[in-house]
Design an enzyme around this catalytic site. Structure first.
Site, PDB file in Angstrom:
ATOM      1  CD  GLU A   9       0.105  -1.399   3.142  1.00  0.00           C
ATOM      2  OE1 GLU A   9       0.234  -2.351   2.348  1.00  0.00           O
ATOM      3  OE2 GLU A   9       0.259  -1.513   4.367  1.00  0.00           O
ATOM      4  CG  HIS A  17      -6.031  -5.520   1.225  1.00  0.00           C
ATOM      5  ND1 HIS A  17      -6.512  -6.197   2.320  1.00  0.00           N
ATOM      6  CD2 HIS A  17      -4.767  -5.155   1.544  1.00  0.00           C
ATOM      7  CE1 HIS A  17      -5.575  -6.238   3.250  1.00  0.00           C
ATOM      8  NE2 HIS A  17      -4.502  -5.616   2.807  1.00  0.00           N
ATOM      9  CD  GLU A  18      -2.453  -3.713  -1.061  1.00  0.00           C
ATOM     10  OE1 GLU A  18      -2.001  -2.969  -0.168  1.00  0.00           O
ATOM     11  OE2 GLU A  18      -2.452  -4.955  -0.955  1.00  0.00           O
ATOM     12  CG  HIS A  21      -3.415  -0.954   3.587  1.00  0.00           C
ATOM     13  ND1 HIS A  21      -3.326  -1.144   4.949  1.00  0.00           N
ATOM     14  CD2 HIS A  21      -3.202  -2.166   3.021  1.00  0.00           C
ATOM     15  CE1 HIS A  21      -3.061  -2.428   5.187  1.00  0.00           C
ATOM     16  NE2 HIS A  21      -2.989  -3.071   4.041  1.00  0.00           N
ATOM     17  CD  GLU A  73      -2.177  -5.577   6.383  1.00  0.00           C
ATOM     18  OE1 GLU A  73      -3.237  -5.711   5.725  1.00  0.00           O
ATOM     19  OE2 GLU A  73      -1.189  -4.967   5.938  1.00  0.00           O
ATOM     20  CE1 TYR A  86      -1.355  -9.679   6.554  1.00  0.00           C
ATOM     21  CE2 TYR A  86      -2.795  -8.571   4.999  1.00  0.00           C
ATOM     22  CZ  TYR A  86      -1.534  -8.854   5.468  1.00  0.00           C
ATOM     23  OH  TYR A  86      -0.444  -8.294   4.845  1.00  0.00           O
TER      24      TYR A  86
HETATM   25 ZN   LIG Z   1      -2.780  -5.101   3.806  1.00  0.00          ZN
END
Ligand SMILES: [Zn+2]
Length: 610
Positions: A268, A292-293, A296, A315, A381
């Site tokens: 990220e 997901h990124e 972040h 995470e 995560y």
């Molecule tokens: Zn991540």
């Protein structure tokens, strides 16, 4: 100091701004130049030295506020590296800023950079380099306070014969000519970021628009396919994320699609997410990595865990936001659980791998004497996700949706630990309007959630989207089942993955014939989707279908993403150790140094040289 993975004395000095004037030297495979740290004194003249982190660096000169000063690089302390001690003979009054100028070059032991020859790139025209600083590899680029507990703004002046991408906003019209075919590429990062988000890449890179503030950058041969893969969803992801948290704070959001040896799904890095080329699978089935990124940009990059011990705050929150983004785009809450069910399986595997009483299966992992790369796994995560998701369900979505922007505003541009998270949560819900939640909130077992090893309490999942996959998996238990391509018609890649994961878990493996028919009927053997292909190969290896082993070895020469590489090597090692060793020997230079080291450990061939 609360971060055990730094040797810096950041309680006495704090980096406020960092200028990196570096040259990308493809010939010597090094970065070199001058790095200027502006450090604010936290003591009233009592601290007489600045200690910075470093790892395998070649430091030739250090100046303090323009003057020469005494400095020394002390002995290496394992993964934490070698502390650089810089004398500040008179100290500095609290709040004063001193400038430390360092002449530095990376060495061939640098763990943050990968250098690819032109032959290792797809169009074979230019060399390529990229950095990966998470977790504690920024200290291998230049001396710094390499802890997520310190945030600094950055100026990048990077000289290279090839296009440069960095974790800052490109300065418009800022490129200047250097020597020969070199140019100086300039970037500014005005949002303070931790050192692990410092990022550079350089090579034959072109870019194309994929959204209102987004471009994709990659090799010229991959540009069209990458643009196609991402342009339909980029703005949808951004809209969904902004609605859940608050407006995006970084100016641009771009994606750099790297050559195949990139070891992670994505990293990220602000402004430019670095992404694996395995997301460009031609079917838009793997772009959840981008959701997901992007997430972040709030969790991790804006609000940061203060050390790797509290990494789950980055995470776990990001998995939660990623799944909320998916649910919002698909218009159905069931998508959260669909993805969470897959995550749960990965969590079970990870915990089994470590052993259920292992320290690394805790949410808060002690990192004293621990290399964060060794502790890295799915645990922060998925266990982190389940904690956040549990809190969401406990207080109710409507209430939790008010807590989300509160939390991210309160901690924006700062770093925090798990206890501060707890205090923020309890503080928010102690307001009179939440009085009815009091008993529920008192039930939260914070201690157990933070420090229990093994699996967290398993929630009741909404299985509506996986039931179809489970049903088909059941059929595969019958030895005489006759599969047809229509079994999976209209399925998403992730649904096929759920099916494959179920089959992989059968107590009795498929027969060789069944396994081959699975691969052929569902088109898995020649799939371009590495996710599906590797899931299939695990089944084939469990079935001891020796005809599949060469395919596994070939795939291991094409992808360098650790998510695939490490489990494939572990499985191949069980059924054909010689082939596993031979394959690793053949491709080890293709892998990123982090990946190479971890596979060496997995295969039991670690050289202990690092
Ligand atoms: Zn991540």
């Amino acid at each position: 100091m609360r971060d055990p993975n730094t040797l810096s004395n950041y309680d006495a000095w704090r980096t406020r701004h960092t200028t990196t004037n570096l040259k990308v030297d493809f010939t010597s495979k090094s970065l070199r130049g001058k790095v200027i740290l502006e450090l604010e004194s936290q003591t009233d003249e009592s601290s007489k030295e600045i200690i910075l982190d470093s790892s395998y660096l070649d430091v030739s000169a250090i100046k303090l506020s323009g003057e020469s000063t005494k400095w020394e690089i002390k002995d290496r302390q394992g993964a934490n590296g070698s502390p650089v001690h810089i004398a500040v003979p008179n100290g500095a009054p609290k709040g004063d800023v001193v400038k430390v100028e360092i002449d530095v070059a990376t060495t061939d032991k640098c763990t943050a950079l990968q250098w690819l020859t032109p032959a290792q790139t797809s169009n074979k025209k230019a060399p390529f380099m990229f950095s990966q600083c998470q977790a504690i590899h920024a200290r291998s680029l230049f001396p710094c306070q390499d802890t997520p507990d310190v945030k600094s703004t950055y100026t990048f002046n990077i000289t290279s014969p090839h296009v440069v991408v960095a974790s800052g906003v490109p300065v418009k019209g800022g490129e200047t000519e250097g020597e020969g075919d070199e140019k100086v590429y300039k970037f500014e990062q005005k949002v303070p970021i931790p050192s692990y988000l410092y990022a550079l890449a350089s090579g034959d890179i072109e870019s194309a628009p994929i959204g209102r503030i987004s471009s994709v950058a990659t090799g010229p041969n991959e540009l069209k396919a990458s643009q196609w893969e991402l342009e339909g969803d980029m703005d949808k992801f951004l809209d969904a994320a902004e609605k859940i948290v608050f407006p995006y704070k970084w100016g641009e959001y771009n994606v750099l699609v790297l050559p195949p040896s990139f070891p992670y799904g994505g990293m990220e890095n602000p402004i430019f997410t670095f992404a694996t080329p395995t997301i460009i699978s031609g079917d838009k089935q793997n772009i959840d990595v981008i959701a997901h990124e992007l997430a972040h940009s709030w969790s991790g990059n804006l609000v940061t865990s203060c050390s790797w011990e509290h990494f789950w705050l980055n995470e776990g929150w990001t998995m939660y936001l990623e799944r909320r983004i998916q649910a919002s785009i698909h218009g159905s809450e069931a998508h959260i659980d669909f993805s969470a069910i897959r995550g749960w399986k990965a969590l079970e595997e990870s915990i089994e791998e470590f052993g259920k009483d292992h320290e690394f299966t805790k949410l808060c992992i002690s990192h004293k004497g621990i290399d964060p790369d060794d502790a890295f796994s799915t645990v922060p995560y998925e266990k982190g996700f389940h904690f956040i998701y549990y809190l969401d369900k406990l207080v109710g979505r409507e209430n939790f949706d008010k807590f989300i922007p509160h939390y991210f505003s309160k901690w924006a541009n700062k770093s925090l630990d798990s206890f501060e998270f707890k205090d923020t949560f309890l503080g928010f819900f102690s307001a009179p309007e939440y009085a009815s939640l009091k008993n529920k909130i008192a039930e939260i077992d914070w201690e157990g959630r933070f420090y229990n090893t093994g699996l967290p309490p398993k929630p009741e999942f909404d299985t509506s989207l996986v039931d179809e996959c489970y049903k088909l998996a059941e059929k595969w238990k019958q030895k005489d089942f006759q599969p047809s391509p229509s079994d999976i018609e209209g399925w998403t890649g992730n649904q096929i993955l759920v099916l494959l994961n179920e089959v992989q878990d059968f107590e009795e493996p498929l027969s060789v014939e069944q396994s081959q028919s699975l691969g052929e009927t569902y088109g898995l053997t020649d799939s371009k989707n590495a996710e599906l292909k590797s899931a299939y190969y695990h089944i084939a290896m469990k079935a001891q279908d020796t005809s599949s082993y060469q395919g596994v070895a070939d795939l291991l020469g094409e992808v360098g993403r650790m998510k695939f590489v490490r489990p494939l090597y572990r499985s191949l090692n069980k059924v054909a150790r010689d082939l596993a060793l031979e394959t690793f020997e053949k491709h080890k230079d293709f892998y990123h140094p982090i990946c190479r080291q971890l596979v060496e450990k997995d295969l039991g061939v670690a050289s202990n040289s690092a």
